[in-house]
Design an enzyme around this catalytic site. Structure first.
Site, PDB file in Angstrom:
ATOM      1  N   LYS A  11       0.782  -1.094   0.138  1.00  0.00           N
ATOM      2  CA  LYS A  11      -0.070  -0.065  -0.083  1.00  0.00           C
ATOM      3  C   LYS A  11       0.928   1.361  -0.042  1.00  0.00           C
ATOM      4  O   LYS A  11       2.038   0.999   0.198  1.00  0.00           O
ATOM      5  CB  LYS A  11      -0.921   0.092   1.248  1.00  0.00           C
ATOM      6  CG  LYS A  11      -1.912  -1.144   1.433  1.00  0.00           C
ATOM      7  CD  LYS A  11      -3.044  -1.075   2.411  1.00  0.00           C
ATOM      8  CE  LYS A  11      -3.824  -2.431   2.234  1.00  0.00           C
ATOM      9  NZ  LYS A  11      -4.919  -2.251   3.376  1.00  0.00           N
ATOM     10  N   TYR A  51     -12.545  -2.492  -3.458  1.00  0.00           N
ATOM     11  CA  TYR A  51     -13.010  -2.755  -2.224  1.00  0.00           C
ATOM     12  C   TYR A  51     -14.573  -2.915  -2.025  1.00  0.00           C
ATOM     13  O   TYR A  51     -15.202  -2.209  -1.130  1.00  0.00           O
ATOM     14  CB  TYR A  51     -12.337  -1.468  -1.319  1.00  0.00           C
ATOM     15  CG  TYR A  51     -10.876  -1.883  -0.823  1.00  0.00           C
ATOM     16  CD1 TYR A  51     -10.833  -2.943  -0.103  1.00  0.00           C
ATOM     17  CD2 TYR A  51      -9.785  -0.905  -1.282  1.00  0.00           C
ATOM     18  CE1 TYR A  51      -9.309  -3.156   0.323  1.00  0.00           C
ATOM     19  CE2 TYR A  51      -8.525  -1.104  -0.796  1.00  0.00           C
ATOM     20  CZ  TYR A  51      -8.125  -2.289   0.021  1.00  0.00           C
ATOM     21  OH  TYR A  51      -6.868  -2.862   0.337  1.00  0.00           O
ATOM     22  N   ASN A 114      -1.912   0.099   6.814  1.00  0.00           N
ATOM     23  CA  ASN A 114      -1.362  -1.224   7.282  1.00  0.00           C
ATOM     24  C   ASN A 114      -0.748  -2.010   6.229  1.00  0.00           C
ATOM     25  O   ASN A 114      -0.495  -3.241   6.295  1.00  0.00           O
ATOM     26  CB  ASN A 114      -2.422  -2.244   7.871  1.00  0.00           C
ATOM     27  CG  ASN A 114      -3.611  -2.795   6.913  1.00  0.00           C
ATOM     28  OD1 ASN A 114      -3.365  -2.115   5.598  1.00  0.00           O
ATOM     29  ND2 ASN A 114      -4.433  -3.570   7.301  1.00  0.00           N
ATOM     30  N   HIS A 117      -1.967  -5.596   1.519  1.00  0.00           N
ATOM     31  CA  HIS A 117      -3.068  -6.244   1.527  1.00  0.00           C
ATOM     32  C   HIS A 117      -2.870  -7.755   0.935  1.00  0.00           C
ATOM     33  O   HIS A 117      -2.122  -7.760   0.168  1.00  0.00           O
ATOM     34  CB  HIS A 117      -4.109  -5.642   0.657  1.00  0.00           C
ATOM     35  CG  HIS A 117      -5.380  -6.304  -0.039  1.00  0.00           C
ATOM     36  ND1 HIS A 117      -6.367  -6.449   0.906  1.00  0.00           N
ATOM     37  CD2 HIS A 117      -5.578  -7.198  -0.894  1.00  0.00           C
ATOM     38  CE1 HIS A 117      -7.319  -7.406   0.173  1.00  0.00           C
ATOM     39  NE2 HIS A 117      -6.922  -7.566  -0.852  1.00  0.00           N
ATOM     40  N   GLU A 128      -9.611 -10.885  -7.278  1.00  0.00           N
ATOM     41  CA  GLU A 128      -8.689 -10.036  -7.102  1.00  0.00           C
ATOM     42  C   GLU A 128      -7.481  -9.918  -8.163  1.00  0.00           C
ATOM     43  O   GLU A 128      -7.206  -8.911  -8.462  1.00  0.00           O
ATOM     44  CB  GLU A 128      -8.217  -9.793  -5.576  1.00  0.00           C
ATOM     45  CG  GLU A 128      -9.245  -9.500  -4.675  1.00  0.00           C
ATOM     46  CD  GLU A 128      -8.650  -9.482  -3.015  1.00  0.00           C
ATOM     47  OE1 GLU A 128      -9.557  -9.311  -2.390  1.00  0.00           O
ATOM     48  OE2 GLU A 128      -7.435  -9.763  -3.224  1.00  0.00           O
TER      49      GLU A 128
HETATM   50  P1  CMP Z   1      -7.346  -4.843   3.702  1.00  0.00           P
HETATM   51  O1  CMP Z   1      -6.670  -6.359   3.842  1.00  0.00           O
HETATM   52  O2  CMP Z   1      -6.634  -3.974   2.548  1.00  0.00           O
HETATM   53  O3  CMP Z   1      -8.860  -4.903   3.320  1.00  0.00           O
HETATM   54  C1  CMP Z   1      -9.622  -3.789   3.688  1.00  0.00           C
HETATM   55  C2  CMP Z   1      -9.155  -2.752   4.478  1.00  0.00           C
HETATM   56  O4  CMP Z   1      -9.610  -1.733   5.268  1.00  0.00           O
HETATM   57  C3  CMP Z   1      -8.133  -3.206   5.465  1.00  0.00           C
HETATM   58  O5  CMP Z   1      -6.964  -4.017   4.977  1.00  0.00           O
HETATM   59  C4  CMP Z   1      -7.752  -2.173   6.251  1.00  0.00           C
HETATM   60  O6  CMP Z   1      -6.565  -1.561   5.788  1.00  0.00           O
HETATM   61  C5  CMP Z   1      -8.896  -1.179   5.965  1.00  0.00           C
HETATM   62  N1  CMP Z   1      -9.592  -0.476   7.224  1.00  0.00           N
HETATM   63  C6  CMP Z   1      -9.576   0.579   7.578  1.00  0.00           C
HETATM   64  N2  CMP Z   1     -10.281   0.897   8.833  1.00  0.00           N
HETATM   65  C7  CMP Z   1     -10.708  -0.251   9.028  1.00  0.00           C
HETATM   66  C8  CMP Z   1     -11.271  -1.152  10.217  1.00  0.00           C
HETATM   67  N3  CMP Z   1     -11.937  -0.154  11.238  1.00  0.00           N
HETATM   68  N4  CMP Z   1     -11.544  -2.464  10.247  1.00  0.00           N
HETATM   69  C9  CMP Z   1     -11.049  -2.983   9.305  1.00  0.00           C
HETATM   70  N5  CMP Z   1     -10.450  -2.761   8.277  1.00  0.00           N
HETATM   71  C10 CMP Z   1     -10.172  -1.094   8.102  1.00  0.00           C
END
Ligand code: CMP
Length: 147
Positions: A11, A51, A114, A117, A128
Site C-alpha cells: 500500500k 474494495y 497497514n 493487502h 482480485e
Molecule cells: P485490507 O486487507 O486491504 O482490506 C480492507 C481494508 O480496510 C483493511 O485492509 C484495512 O486497511 C482497512 N480498514 C480501515 N479501517 C478499518 C477498520 N476499522 N476495520 C477493518 N479494516 C479497516
C-alpha cells in the site's frame, strides 16, 4: 499441498516508507514467488471497485482516499498454500493485534495504513488477481522438484 496464487498489494505507506525490498524478502524467504508485479497509481474508480465489498462500511471513504493517495505495488504471489501463508506473513489487519515478526506488526502504522493487502480466500484471490492482471502478464514458474 496445492500451489496457489494470491493477490498482494504493498500500500502507499509501504512505498512511502521505502520498504518494498524488505516486504518482498519476507515473501521470498517463506516460499512465495512473485509471478507478476506492477506499480500503479490507483484511480478512485479502481480503488472503489477493488474494495466494493466494503462499500457500506464506515471506513470505506477513508480507505479509498488512502489507497489513491500514492502509488501501490500490485503483485501476484505463487506458492504452496499461498493464500493462508501470505496472511500469516502479513499478520492481523490491525497492527496492534498482529503477531510478532509479521509485516504489519513490524511496519504498519495503524489499521488503515497497514502496509499490505492479501486475498482472504481462494475465491477472492481469483477475483482480485483478475481485477488487476491478465493471465498473459503472469509468468509461469516451474514448481517441479522445487520449493
Ligand atoms: P485490507 O486487507 O486491504 O482490506 C480492507 C481494508 O480496510 C483493511 O485492509 C484495512 O486497511 C482497512 N480498514 C480501515 N479501517 C478499518 C477498520 N476499522 N476495520 C477493518 N479494516 C479497516
Amino acid at each position: 499441498m496445492a500451489i496457489e496464487r494470491t493477490l498482494s498489494i504493498i500500500k502507499p505507506d509501504g512505498l512511502e516508507k521505502g520498504i518494498i525490498g524488505k516486504i518482498i524478502d519476507r515473501f521470498e524467504s517463506n516460499g512465495l514467488k512473485p509471478v507478476a508485479m506492477r506499480m500503479q497509481q490507483l484511480s478512485q474508480k479502481e480503488a472503489e471497485g477493488f474494495y466494493a465489498v466494503h462499500k457500506e462500511r464506515p471506513f470505506f471513504k477513508d480507505l479509498v482516499a488512502f489507497m489513491t493517495s500514492g502509488p501501490v505495488l500490485l503483485m501476484v504471489l505463487e506458492g504452496e498454500n499461498a493464500i493462508l501463508k501470505n496472511r500469516e506473513i502479513m499478520g492481523a489487519t490491525n497492527p496492534e493485534k498482529a503477531a510478532p515478526g509479521t509485516i504489519r506488526k513490524d511496519f504498519a502504522t495503524n489499521v488503515e495504513k497497514n502496509t499490505v493487502h492479501g486475498s482472504d480466500s481462494p475465491e477472492n484471490a481469483k477475483i482480485e488477481i483478475a481485477y488487476f492482471f491478465r493471465e498473459t502478464e503472469i509468468v509461469k514458474y516451474d514448481w517441479t522438484g522445487r520449493k
